[in-house]
Design an enzyme around this catalytic site. Sequence first.
Site, PDB file in Angstrom:
ATOM      1  CB  SER A 233      48.802  53.180 101.024  1.00  0.00           C
ATOM      2  OG  SER A 233      48.878  51.959 101.697  1.00  0.00           O
ATOM      3  CG  ASP A 456      50.591  47.960  95.437  1.00  0.00           C
ATOM      4  OD1 ASP A 456      51.284  47.521  96.378  1.00  0.00           O
ATOM      5  OD2 ASP A 456      50.069  49.088  95.438  1.00  0.00           O
ATOM      6  CG  HIS A 485      52.291  50.705  98.117  1.00  0.00           C
ATOM      7  ND1 HIS A 485      51.020  50.230  97.877  1.00  0.00           N
ATOM      8  CD2 HIS A 485      52.226  51.386  99.293  1.00  0.00           C
ATOM      9  CE1 HIS A 485      50.229  50.601  98.862  1.00  0.00           C
ATOM     10  NE2 HIS A 485      50.934  51.307  99.731  1.00  0.00           N
TER      11      HIS A 485
END
Length: 527
Positions: A233, A456, A485
């Site tokens: 991320s 995602d 994710h």
Amino acid sequence: MRAPALYTAAGSLLLTTLTVAPAGGAPAVPGAAELHGTALAAARAEVAGIAFGKCAAQEDLPANVECGTVSVPLDYARPDGKQIKLTVSRVRATQKDPHNSKRRVPRQGALVYNPGGPGASGMYFPLIGVVPEWKRLAAAYDLVGYAPRGVGRSAPLSCQDPKKFFKAPSQAPTYPSESYKKERIARAKAYARGCARSAGRALPHYNSLNNARDLDVLRAALGEAKLTFMGASYGTYFGALYATLFPSHVRRMVFDSAVNPDPAQIWYRNNLDQSAAFESRWADFREWIAKHDRVYGLGDTAEKVQRSYDKAAAQLAVEPAGGKVGPGQLQGSFLTAGYYDDYWPHRAQALSAYLKGDPKQLIQQAGPHPEAAAEAENASSVYTAVECNDASWPTDWKVWNRDNTRLARVAPFETWDNVWTNLPCAYWPAPRQQALDVRTGAGELTATLILAAERDAAAPYDGALELHRRLSGSVLVTERDAGTHGIGGGPNRCVNGHLDAYLLEGRLPVRRAACAPHPEPKPRAAR
């Protein structure tokens, strides 16, 4: 724009350069002083190393995990000025082949991990080595986690009293009134003032560029000539900054659930795109619930499931479950299901039970946990500071109101909640930076691996495509028709095969590869 940390353990995104005018009136060179400061700090760290030992009780880590600290400059333009200490955790490579106990595996150095956020701590990462999907990597690498600046005990940042952080029950209007908007504007201004009051002159130094510089100092302190790094991320963003700033220092680098590094996206537009993507993922979840209507009884179409959800939100607005779960808590708990589909059975089961008169599961899953307030407040503070410092944000509320009112017509689920999370950036008191143009040319950077799920929501797939275009020699592995994710080391064997081949052997597909989705979660009947 927030992402919960590691897929199997356990919250988006930007970088900049500072322009420093050299003495004597010479032309300003972007980041020259900081580059020199990073080199000096890294040289010192290489000599000092990290004195690993028993972890502090506050870390709540088992005895097999070692902890230490590394010193970094608060301001890299002044490397001899104030220093801050980052906490680091490690489990040494087992060097044991998980499939052949008699075979000794060569150690390949340290694998450093960041779970994203901004504001998430990686201190628990070394524990992942006991998970079957990670055992081969744990055999070859020391697993190293750390708390980035501002997080945990690493020069912690706090913007408000943690006792006031969890405001529950709370509302979550899909189409907020003007009076509600004014209330949230006032709260955003107060929060920004709280950050400035708490951090003082240090506030501008919590940013993605410094996170990338800190990573190079950590590399040196670990005794690694080149860095092996995996970021998820937001961790992919400052990992990309690192690759741009220090390409010759990269050994292997994995970008898991990559965020869009385009300077025009940082951060305001990335958040708009995230809100739109969550609407699609919320639809995926509702369709899954509808497919299992015999189990949950929430409706046999996505539209009927939405009505069940809306009914629950309306009831909670009038009478919060357990006095602490209102529409805001309901929305927050279902938002996490947009990150990880293994949450789907639990959330559907709780909603079903609540509408049948039993609120216990919903209270357990959605209710605030006061014991976690300090950690959550700290993570929120760092998130806000990094994103606000990283780039320019609209300072006129009319722009936010216009863009998000328009978006909420087609993507109501997450849009306004995302606004309230990021709105302090409209009133931020620290100087803004200019986003770095993340980009490497042919031959500048060793081959890197990008992992992305096609659906995602927290890091929309376009971000992975954009990072792939910008990092020369990178290879993209896509999990098709899936939306978890953080997919590295998760349930997809195909994805994990590419991850292991790269980190263990340096082997990658030619340019792109695709994996079939991992199996959908199985429904759980209400107890």
